[in-house]
Design an enzyme around this catalytic site. Structure first.
Site, mmCIF file in Angstrom:
data_model
loop_
_atom_site.group_PDB
_atom_site.id
_atom_site.type_symbol
_atom_site.label_atom_id
_atom_site.label_comp_id
_atom_site.label_asym_id
_atom_site.label_seq_id
_atom_site.Cartn_x
_atom_site.Cartn_y
_atom_site.Cartn_z
ATOM 1 N N CYS A 57 0.842 -1.195 0.000
ATOM 2 C CA CYS A 57 0.000 0.000 0.000
ATOM 3 C C CYS A 57 0.881 1.251 0.000
ATOM 4 C CB CYS A 57 -0.918 0.015 1.229
ATOM 5 S SG CYS A 57 -2.091 1.397 1.227
ATOM 6 N N ASP A 59 0.422 3.770 1.716
ATOM 7 C CA ASP A 59 0.391 4.340 3.065
ATOM 8 C C ASP A 59 1.805 4.636 3.588
ATOM 9 O OD1 ASP A 59 0.221 4.436 6.049
ATOM 10 O OD2 ASP A 59 -1.887 3.971 5.678
ATOM 11 N N ARG A 61 2.983 4.792 6.387
ATOM 12 C CA ARG A 61 3.420 4.045 7.576
ATOM 13 C C ARG A 61 3.922 2.649 7.238
ATOM 14 N NH1 ARG A 61 -2.342 4.566 10.325
ATOM 15 N NH2 ARG A 61 -2.768 3.950 8.182
ATOM 16 N N HIS A 113 -2.037 -3.927 5.037
ATOM 17 C CA HIS A 113 -1.792 -3.487 6.422
ATOM 18 C C HIS A 113 -3.099 -3.195 7.122
ATOM 19 C CE1 HIS A 113 -2.514 0.938 5.880
ATOM 20 N NE2 HIS A 113 -2.356 0.585 4.631
ATOM 21 N N CYS A 116 -5.914 -0.003 7.027
ATOM 22 C CA CYS A 116 -5.770 0.577 5.683
ATOM 23 C C CYS A 116 -6.986 1.445 5.341
ATOM 24 C CB CYS A 116 -5.609 -0.545 4.658
ATOM 25 S SG CYS A 116 -5.379 0.056 2.969
HETATM 26 CO CO CO Z 1 -3.424 1.222 3.037
#
Ligand code: CO
Length: 234
Positions: A57, A59, A61, A113, A116
């Site tokens: 992803c 993302d 993090r 994750h 998400c």
């Molecule tokens: Co995500």
């Protein structure tokens, strides 16, 4: 956000507040790498020989290299919102093709994750804009497994959908022409499904490790069952 910077021969933390800091940080990082590992960058110029491909992803993090402790040159990375592998997405497919046929990676991991945003939006029919059309692919996963999701406690559904999405996207990698051809030729390359916990920084293996076209179906069934079984009330 804290970041590392080179200061008096040591890495210390500072707060990034503007673009200039990124260049300061970059120079410090390059300097430190060269200091600790003389010739590091000149050896990277020659070639990349990663054994791993990460499909994760976008993302912020969930950074592939930091999570796995891999260095530049060690993991070939493709990221998008929701770690989705669409049969006709030339972007993802080109990355997979390059990784498998040119770099000869031995492992491709699809990594979702928990928490998400894409998965949560898909689960709750939350409209976020243009991305709704992309997230629709996760809704397809939700709809395919709707009876299973509806049967589990509501608090568990988002995590379960994260895992189901990983499993489905891993299958999408497995059935791509690239993987079909690679396995038909006997190439040694495995596809894995993993989930990352932002809250403790740990990766979880969803026990979906595929190394041939013939093993997709049984492994898929077992992985889906495992997602459901782990959430059955005891
Ligand atoms: Co995500």
């Amino acid at each position: 956000m804290p970041c590392r910077t080179y200061h008096a021969g040591k890495l210390t933390h500072m707060t990034i507040s503007n673009i200039k800091d990124l260049f300061t940080h970059n120079r410090a990082w390059a300097e430190q790498m060269e200091h600790e590992r003389p010739g590091f960058f000149t050896s990277l110029i020659k070639q990349q020989t990663p054994k791993f491909m990460w499909i994760g992803c976008s993302d912020s993090r969930v950074p592939a290299n930091q999570i796995t402790g891999l260095e530049p040159g060690e993991v070939f990375v493709h990221r998008n919102v929701g770690n989705i592998v669409v049969h006709s997405d030339l972007n993802t497919l080109s990355a997979i093709q390059y990784a498998v046929e040119m770099l000869k990676v031995e492992h491709i991991m699809v990594v979702g994750h928990y928490g998400c945003g894409g998965v949560m939006a898909a689960l709750g029919n939350v409209r976020v804009g243009l991305a709704d059309n992309w997230i629709r692919h996760i809704q397809d996963v939700r709809n395919r497994h709707r009876p299973l999701l509806d049967a589990m406690p509501e608090a568990q559904r988002a995590d379960a959908l994260v895992e189901l999405n990983v499993i489905e996207q891993a299958v999408n990698v497995c059935v791509s022409t690239v993987m079909t051809d690679a396995w038909a030729k006997g190439q040694n390359v495995k596809v894995h499904g993993w989930a990352f916990s932002v809250h403790d920084g740990l990766l979880q293996d969803l026990k979906m490790t595929v190394d041939s076209t013939a093993s997709i179906e049984p492994l898929y069934r077992a992985a889906i069952d495992s997602v459901i079984d782990s959430r059955k009330p005891r």
